[in-house]
Write a protein that holds these residues in place. Structure first.
Motif, short mmCIF file in Angstrom:
data_model
loop_
_atom_site.label_atom_id
_atom_site.label_comp_id
_atom_site.label_asym_id
_atom_site.label_seq_id
_atom_site.Cartn_x
_atom_site.Cartn_y
_atom_site.Cartn_z
N ARG A 24 0.86 -1.18 0.00
CA ARG A 24 0.00 0.00 0.00
C ARG A 24 0.90 1.24 0.00
NH1 ARG A 24 -5.16 1.07 1.57
NH2 ARG A 24 -5.50 -1.08 2.17
N HIS A 73 -3.92 -0.26 8.64
CA HIS A 73 -3.77 -0.71 7.26
C HIS A 73 -2.47 -0.24 6.61
CE1 HIS A 73 -7.63 -2.65 6.67
NE2 HIS A 73 -8.14 -1.72 7.45
N ASP A 125 -0.35 -3.11 5.10
CA ASP A 125 -0.99 -4.03 4.18
C ASP A 125 -0.11 -4.25 2.95
OD1 ASP A 125 -3.08 -4.00 5.91
OD2 ASP A 125 -4.52 -3.11 4.55
N CYS A 167 -3.65 -7.97 5.48
CA CYS A 167 -4.65 -6.91 5.53
C CYS A 167 -5.04 -6.68 6.98
CB CYS A 167 -5.87 -7.28 4.68
SG CYS A 167 -7.10 -5.98 4.63
N ARG A 189 -3.92 -5.92 -5.65
CA ARG A 189 -4.69 -4.82 -5.05
C ARG A 189 -3.87 -3.54 -4.92
NH1 ARG A 189 -5.76 -9.40 -2.99
NH2 ARG A 189 -7.86 -10.11 -2.57
N TYR A 190 -2.57 -3.67 -4.76
CA TYR A 190 -1.74 -2.51 -4.45
C TYR A 190 -0.91 -2.07 -5.64
CZ TYR A 190 -3.26 -4.14 0.01
OH TYR A 190 -4.05 -4.56 1.05
#
Length: 158
Positions: free
Chosen positions: A22, A78, A81, A98, A137-138
């Motif tokens: 992230r 977070h 993450d 997460c 996702r990142y």
């Protein structure tokens, strides 16, 4: 394995690692200091007006600081993450973190399928014999196809 050039991976001998995190611009320690400074300034202003006769300033300033503190806690929870993907010999190991919760999956290199879920910018789906995990996702959606190609390439070359 020859050492191909990967954009997202690190190659160490026969091992290939992807670390997707992230994008957090503030560390948890910086966040604590920022919150502390915010509390000092807000309470200082609140006390000034309380001494001037505005007695409701302190309760509202306290509520505001509690709300900001909760938001900062969620952010800090977070901040670590990320996704770690490692190709070690005949195994593809995927770790998803997460909010401090770690999910780990291990696949046999020869059986792994790498594909976008629904379109080119969707999450990347890694599957083997009925087990599935989604990664990417990142990373920006438009870069996910390139990451999928890298993973496929590394699986073929291993």
């Amino acid at each position: 394995m020859t050492n191909p050039v990967f954009r997202f991976a690190t190659v160490d001998g026969r091992q290939v690692h992807w670390l997707l995190r992230r994008n957090c611009s503030v560390t948890p320690l910086q966040l604590v200091w920022t919150y502390f400074a915010l509390c000092v300034v807000s309470m200082g202003i609140g006390l000034f007006f309380w001494f001037q006769g505005a007695t409701l300033v302190i309760p509202f300033a306290s509520l505001e600081l509690i709300a900001v503190g909760v938001a900062f806690l969620v952010y800090a929870k977070h901040s670590t993450d990320g996704e770690r993907i490692a190709l070690l010999d005949n195994r593809l190991i995927v770790e998803l973190e997460c909010a401090g919760k770690l999910e780990k999956a291990e696949f046999q290199r020869g059986w792994v399928r790498v594909e976008p879920r629904s379109d080119d910018t969707s999450l990347i789906e890694l599957s083997e014999r009925g087990r599935t995990i989604q990664v990417g996702r990142y990373i920006r959606p438009e870069l996910r196809p390139q990451l999928a190609r890298e993973i496929r390439s590394a699986l073929r070359m291993a």
